[in-house]
Write a protein that holds these residues in place. Structure first.
Motif, PDB file in Angstrom:
ATOM      1  N   UNK A 118       4.580   6.497  -1.039  1.00  9.88           N
ATOM      2  CA  UNK A 118       5.595   6.143  -2.028  1.00  9.88           C
ATOM      3  C   UNK A 118       5.088   5.001  -2.922  1.00  9.88           C
ATOM      4  N   UNK A 119       3.951   5.275  -3.535  1.00 10.44           N
ATOM      5  CA  UNK A 119       3.293   4.274  -4.370  1.00 10.44           C
ATOM      6  C   UNK A 119       4.112   3.991  -5.619  1.00 10.44           C
ATOM      7  N   UNK A 120       4.618   5.042  -6.260  1.00 13.21           N
ATOM      8  CA  UNK A 120       5.436   4.828  -7.460  1.00 13.21           C
ATOM      9  C   UNK A 120       6.642   3.968  -7.133  1.00 13.21           C
ATOM     10  N   UNK A 121       7.279   4.225  -6.015  1.00 13.57           N
ATOM     11  CA  UNK A 121       8.450   3.443  -5.631  1.00 13.57           C
ATOM     12  C   UNK A 121       8.082   1.981  -5.415  1.00 13.57           C
ATOM     13  N   UNK A 122       6.962   1.736  -4.733  1.00 15.36           N
ATOM     14  CA  UNK A 122       6.530   0.353  -4.500  1.00 15.36           C
ATOM     15  C   UNK A 122       6.290  -0.371  -5.821  1.00 15.36           C
ATOM     16  N   UNK A 123       5.614   0.295  -6.765  1.00 11.63           N
ATOM     17  CA  UNK A 123       5.347  -0.330  -8.065  1.00 11.63           C
ATOM     18  C   UNK A 123       6.650  -0.535  -8.826  1.00 11.63           C
ATOM     19  N   UNK A 124       7.549   0.446  -8.795  1.00 11.58           N
ATOM     20  CA  UNK A 124       8.829   0.301  -9.486  1.00 11.58           C
ATOM     21  C   UNK A 124       9.612  -0.915  -8.989  1.00 11.58           C
ATOM     22  N   UNK A 125       9.705  -1.029  -7.665  1.00 10.25           N
ATOM     23  CA  UNK A 125      10.474  -2.141  -7.089  1.00 10.25           C
ATOM     24  C   UNK A 125       9.869  -3.477  -7.506  1.00 10.25           C
ATOM     25  N   UNK A 160       4.906 -11.270  -4.221  1.00 10.45           N
ATOM     26  CA  UNK A 160       4.084 -10.193  -3.672  1.00 10.45           C
ATOM     27  C   UNK A 160       2.621 -10.625  -3.670  1.00 10.45           C
ATOM     28  N   UNK A 161       1.909 -10.294  -2.591  1.00 14.36           N
ATOM     29  CA  UNK A 161       0.517 -10.724  -2.445  1.00 14.36           C
ATOM     30  C   UNK A 161      -0.492  -9.697  -2.948  1.00 14.36           C
ATOM     31  N   UNK A 162      -0.028  -8.703  -3.705  1.00 16.29           N
ATOM     32  CA  UNK A 162      -0.936  -7.706  -4.258  1.00 16.29           C
ATOM     33  C   UNK A 162      -1.132  -6.519  -3.343  1.00 16.29           C
ATOM     34  N   UNK A 163      -1.920  -5.536  -3.813  1.00  9.87           N
ATOM     35  CA  UNK A 163      -2.156  -4.276  -3.118  1.00  9.87           C
ATOM     36  C   UNK A 163      -0.850  -3.516  -2.898  1.00  9.87           C
ATOM     37  N   UNK A 164      -0.136  -3.295  -3.987  1.00 20.15           N
ATOM     38  CA  UNK A 164       1.040  -2.429  -3.948  1.00 20.15           C
ATOM     39  C   UNK A 164       0.637  -0.969  -3.823  1.00 20.15           C
ATOM     40  N   UNK A 165      -0.537  -0.623  -4.352  1.00 19.56           N
ATOM     41  CA  UNK A 165      -0.896   0.778  -4.555  1.00 19.56           C
ATOM     42  C   UNK A 165      -1.908   1.267  -3.527  1.00 19.56           C
ATOM     43  N   UNK A 203       0.813  -1.216   0.000  1.00 21.32           N
ATOM     44  CA  UNK A 203       0.000   0.000   0.000  1.00 21.32           C
ATOM     45  C   UNK A 203       0.850   1.272   0.000  1.00 21.32           C
ATOM     46  N   UNK A 204       1.808   1.323  -0.899  1.00 19.28           N
ATOM     47  CA  UNK A 204       2.556   2.554  -1.092  1.00 19.28           C
ATOM     48  C   UNK A 204       3.641   2.832  -0.083  1.00 19.28           C
TER      49      UNK A 204
END
Length: 334
Positions: free
Chosen positions: A58-65, A48-53, A17-18
């Motif tokens: 720091x949502x962009x960073x989580x998605x980038x990683x 990853x179990x989902x819900x990155x965003x 979640x960011x």
């Protein structure tokens, strides 16, 4: 010796979640290090179990990683309800559905995705690429003796998904159908990414800690012969009054999925647990410990064991500094 031959196991990570900075720190704690802009481990991989965003700073960073790790073969991922919501929110509805978007832009839905859209606002191409990547994420995984799904493993619905989509991923047709209640795609998506919920009695509401008012409660799916609502409730919000003592009706029992004690180890997120990570069942681990609410970002280090062990949890507390909006140069880890 091949990379596959040297693989020792998987590190499963719950809902980010960011909280991208804490994700980077957790990976470092588990022995992952950046090479070529990608976190790598010589002998292990991440799931990853989902819900990155959504929600976090720091949502962009989580998605980038996560995306870079997946694309480089260092990780896998399953669909969370928040990635699914973003896809439906940003996809225009076909003519004739009577609405402009697959997920209507109501105040509630706007609020859920607000942080994500704001953080990608100056990076529209990056957001479009993220949405395209979300479409490639499977709804569940089963490999090497373990199972992974964001919210609920329902075998009949997973069998139906695999008949329709052998790769376990959505296409545009499936996405559109999944927004229509009563369809097969809706039942699959709803159960796998949101789990089962029990409606509360008429006029009863739960004012949740995340600021939303709910008229249903989340239930789990591994209870043996449950008798009451208290036997199946699985959320951090308590049921009002004495509703935990309310007997389950036959009709309510039919709504519940069931995951038996002899099934393979299963990893889920979604349920906003609190406190020290613990196992709700010997073969079930929930890894969502409310990271974005100053809880814990949790991983489980799985190395092939059939009976899970609470000593294999690894976590970091999310500091309040994580919730401060990052300065521009902190967004990327390159």
């Amino acid at each position: 010796m091949t990379t596959r031959a040297r693989l020792e196991g998987y590190d499963l990570i719950g809902d980010v979640h960011g909280c991208g900075a804490t994700l980077a720190a957790l990976l470092e704690k588990m022995g992952y290090h950046q090479r070529g802009g990608v976190y790598r481990h010589p002998r292990r991989r991440v799931i990853f179990l989902g819900d990155l965003i959504d929600r976090g700073p720091r949502i962009r960073l989580a998605v980038q990683i996560a995306r870079r790790m997946v694309e480089e073969g260092e990780a896998r991922i399953v669909m969370g309800n928040h990635e699914y919501n973003a896809l439906a929110y940003c996809h225009r509805a076909p003519t004739g559905l009577g609405r402009e978007w697959l997920r209507e832009h109501t105040p509630r839905n706007n609020r859920i995705i607000k942080e994500t859209l704001e953080q990608f606002r100056d990076h529209p191409q990056e957001w479009e690429e993220a949405l395209a990547w979300f479409m490639e994420i499977p709804l569940c995984l089963e490999e090497g003796g373990l199972r992974v799904v964001h919210a609920c493993w329902d075998q009949p619905l997973i069998d139906e998904l695999r008949r329709r989509r052998p790769d376990g991923c959505m296409d545009e047709t499936f996405l559109i159908e999944s927004t229509a209640p009563g369809t097969g795609a809706f039942r699959i998506l709803d159960r796998l990414t949101r789990g089962t919920q029990m409606p509360l009695p008429l006029g009863v509401e739960i004012h949740s800690g995340d600021g939303f008012t709910r008229r249903s409660f989340r239930t789990h799916f591994w209870a043996q012969s449950p008798e009451t609502w208290g036997d199946v409730v699985f959320q951090h919000d308590n049921l009002p009054g004495d509703l935990e003592l309310r007997p389950l009706s036959d009709e309510e029992r039919t709504r519940l999925a069931h995951y038996g004690p002899d099934e393979p180890p299963l990893f889920i997120g979604h349920y906003w647990c609190e406190g020290i990570p613990a196992l709700p069942a010997p073969n079930v681990a929930c890894l969502d410990y409310s990271a974005v609410k100053f809880g814990r970002l949790v991983a489980y280090r799985w190395s092939g064991e059939r009976e899970l062990n609470a000593d294999h949890f690894v976590w970091l507390r999310v500091p309040r500094e994580e919730q401060v909006r990052p300065r521009p140069w902190e967004i990327t880890f390159e």
